[in-house]
Motif scaffolding. Sequence first.
Motif, PDB file in Angstrom:
ATOM      1  N   PHE A 227      14.229   2.660   6.382  1.00 18.93           N
ATOM      2  CA  PHE A 227      13.753   1.283   6.218  1.00 18.93           C
ATOM      3  C   PHE A 227      12.743   1.171   5.079  1.00 18.93           C
ATOM      4  CE2 PHE A 227       9.728   2.347   7.997  1.00 18.93           C
ATOM      5  CZ  PHE A 227       8.899   1.238   7.858  1.00 18.93           C
ATOM      6  N   TRP A 228      12.040   2.252   4.791  1.00 16.40           N
ATOM      7  CA  TRP A 228      10.995   2.231   3.772  1.00 16.40           C
ATOM      8  C   TRP A 228      11.544   1.987   2.364  1.00 16.40           C
ATOM      9  CZ3 TRP A 228      11.700   5.997   0.084  1.00 16.40           C
ATOM     10  CH2 TRP A 228      12.494   7.089   0.449  1.00 16.40           C
TER      11      TRP A 228
ATOM     12  N   GLU B 105       3.867   8.055   7.168  1.00 14.85           N
ATOM     13  CA  GLU B 105       3.407   8.044   8.550  1.00 14.85           C
ATOM     14  C   GLU B 105       2.522   6.824   8.815  1.00 14.85           C
ATOM     15  OE1 GLU B 105       2.986   9.639  12.471  1.00 14.85           O
ATOM     16  OE2 GLU B 105       4.377  10.098  10.833  1.00 14.85           O
ATOM     17  N   ASP B 106       1.607   6.563   7.899  1.00 17.03           N
ATOM     18  CA  ASP B 106       0.718   5.406   8.045  1.00 17.03           C
ATOM     19  C   ASP B 106       1.503   4.091   8.009  1.00 17.03           C
ATOM     20  OD1 ASP B 106      -1.472   7.073   8.208  1.00 17.03           O
ATOM     21  OD2 ASP B 106      -2.060   6.824   6.107  1.00 17.03           O
ATOM     22  N   TYR B 107       2.483   4.041   7.121  1.00 15.43           N
ATOM     23  CA  TYR B 107       3.296   2.828   6.985  1.00 15.43           C
ATOM     24  C   TYR B 107       4.094   2.560   8.257  1.00 15.43           C
ATOM     25  CZ  TYR B 107       6.758  -0.360   4.870  1.00 15.43           C
ATOM     26  OH  TYR B 107       7.573  -1.437   4.572  1.00 15.43           O
ATOM     27  N   CYS B 108       4.740   3.570   8.787  1.00 17.49           N
ATOM     28  CA  CYS B 108       5.524   3.405  10.020  1.00 17.49           C
ATOM     29  C   CYS B 108       4.631   3.001  11.186  1.00 17.49           C
ATOM     30  CB  CYS B 108       6.265   4.695  10.356  1.00 17.49           C
ATOM     31  SG  CYS B 108       7.567   5.125   9.182  1.00 17.49           S
TER      32      CYS B 108
ATOM     33  N   GLN C  22       0.828  -1.202   0.000  1.00 11.92           N
ATOM     34  CA  GLN C  22       0.000   0.000   0.000  1.00 11.92           C
ATOM     35  C   GLN C  22       0.862   1.252   0.000  1.00 11.92           C
ATOM     36  OE1 GLN C  22      -3.013   0.022   3.023  1.00 11.92           O
ATOM     37  NE2 GLN C  22      -3.568   2.160   2.679  1.00 11.92           N
ATOM     38  N   PHE C  23       1.937   1.224   0.806  1.00  8.10           N
ATOM     39  CA  PHE C  23       2.850   2.358   0.843  1.00  8.10           C
ATOM     40  C   PHE C  23       3.536   2.529  -0.502  1.00  8.10           C
ATOM     41  CE2 PHE C  23       7.381   3.555   1.494  1.00  8.10           C
ATOM     42  CZ  PHE C  23       7.191   4.882   1.803  1.00  8.10           C
TER      43      PHE C  23
ATOM     44  N   GLU D 292       5.192   3.580  20.452  1.00  7.88           N
ATOM     45  CA  GLU D 292       5.471   4.997  20.194  1.00  7.88           C
ATOM     46  C   GLU D 292       6.921   5.205  19.768  1.00  7.88           C
ATOM     47  OE1 GLU D 292       6.347   8.750  23.082  1.00  7.88           O
ATOM     48  OE2 GLU D 292       4.505   7.642  23.512  1.00  7.88           O
ATOM     49  N   LYS D 293       7.869   4.625  20.524  1.00  8.93           N
ATOM     50  CA  LYS D 293       9.291   4.818  20.223  1.00  8.93           C
ATOM     51  C   LYS D 293       9.689   4.117  18.925  1.00  8.93           C
ATOM     52  CE  LYS D 293      10.273   7.321  23.770  1.00  8.93           C
ATOM     53  NZ  LYS D 293      10.628   8.769  23.571  1.00  8.93           N
ATOM     54  N   LEU D 294       9.117   2.948  18.677  1.00 10.93           N
ATOM     55  CA  LEU D 294       9.434   2.243  17.440  1.00 10.93           C
ATOM     56  C   LEU D 294       8.912   3.020  16.242  1.00 10.93           C
ATOM     57  CD1 LEU D 294      10.604  -0.115  15.921  1.00 10.93           C
ATOM     58  CD2 LEU D 294       8.542  -1.433  16.449  1.00 10.93           C
ATOM     59  N   HIS D 295       7.734   3.575  16.365  1.00 11.47           N
ATOM     60  CA  HIS D 295       7.188   4.410  15.299  1.00 11.47           C
ATOM     61  C   HIS D 295       8.128   5.567  14.995  1.00 11.47           C
ATOM     62  CE1 HIS D 295       3.976   7.546  13.998  1.00 11.47           C
ATOM     63  NE2 HIS D 295       4.450   6.904  12.946  1.00 11.47           N
ATOM     64  N   GLN D 296       8.614   6.226  16.033  1.00  7.96           N
ATOM     65  CA  GLN D 296       9.525   7.357  15.844  1.00  7.96           C
ATOM     66  C   GLN D 296      10.829   6.915  15.175  1.00  7.96           C
ATOM     67  OE1 GLN D 296      10.007   8.986  19.773  1.00  7.96           O
ATOM     68  NE2 GLN D 296       7.919   9.802  19.875  1.00  7.96           N
ATOM     69  N   ARG D 297      11.360   5.796  15.607  1.00  5.94           N
ATOM     70  CA  ARG D 297      12.618   5.311  15.038  1.00  5.94           C
ATOM     71  C   ARG D 297      12.445   4.912  13.577  1.00  5.94           C
ATOM     72  NH1 ARG D 297      17.560   6.601  17.087  1.00  5.94           N
ATOM     73  NH2 ARG D 297      17.537   6.487  19.371  1.00  5.94           N
TER      74      ARG D 297
END
Length: 355
Positions: free
Chosen positions: A338-339, A281-284, A262-263, A327-332
Amino acid sequence: MVVRSNERTSMVGGGYYNQNSSLQALVAEECGGLVSPADCQGKSVTLVDYGCSEGSNSVRMIQKAINSCPEDSTVTIVFNDTPANDYNSLSDTLDRSLRDTENKSSRRVFPVMAPQSYYQQVVADESVDIGFSTASLHWISRLQPASGDLLPSDADVSAEVLADILRFLRTRYHEVRTGGHLLLSFPVDGELNLKCAYPSIIQCLTDLAGERIISQTAASKFKLPFHFRTPEEIAQALHAVQGKWQVVEHFYRDVPHPDFLQFQSSFAESASSSPNAAALEDYCKAISGGFTAIIGNTVVDTARVFRDASSSGKANSPEAIRTKMAEKLHQRLRGSNFWKTPLGNKYVFLKLRKI
């Protein structure tokens, strides 16, 4: 041989795993598609899912098997997972699913829950027509300090995972009736994988330790509890049980993560080489949620084992740790590249017949 009957590992409950396991859902559906009407004849059919978690993926897979059963049959479905599994959430999932099934079929369906480790026998001898296990046999509990029997750092992991799968297959041999089937699928070593996100996971744990959510020791001791078998390791296991199980189907398939696809599609809508900010943002968020659903409880368990003065006594509840981890994993992930790497897994699919 290590006895694993006290296994307590589970996916994150409360509907979280159901909502954050879209990759596993694709695999479960494909595994269910390997069932044919010839596999489940008779007035009474018993199906078992070994490692069902909260059930959303399980029912999608099991429904395909139910559809292959005779219309006038009685189908017993055993949903098995460890005692730590969220059985309230599983019950809610099954209730919704089976009410829909009853409206579409004359088959009588009876769900049963079995809260035990699948390294021990969970149903009676010769009682199972079709057993399933998807996206769980790569999990190695002894890679976690919370297992109580931590695998030494210099141990032969290949020997450990061979013992794991042989214990699983030999235990299932008692349960499946002669001529019955076992359908398995789990991620294996391959070019398509999830490794591009691993550095962000380690950094995330360091962040949690820095904020005293978990201890520094817990962050350093944690290991990803997976081993992705090679084709050679799988062949070795199948050879060891060739007198008990006949291989009916054995193939590999790359399964891209649906959130990655999707991303990736967002690039087709833009001439820019940079990702759309909202799509990224959605993908992370999706990937951080997926990893938290899978390993959030093992992070919690490791934090419990390795508590020291560096961790806070107030903010280290299981829920707080998992929330902060996501939360922290999303930020990292958001701050990494990685995308740029395709995300998903190579899976092996096995259909075995009991000899």
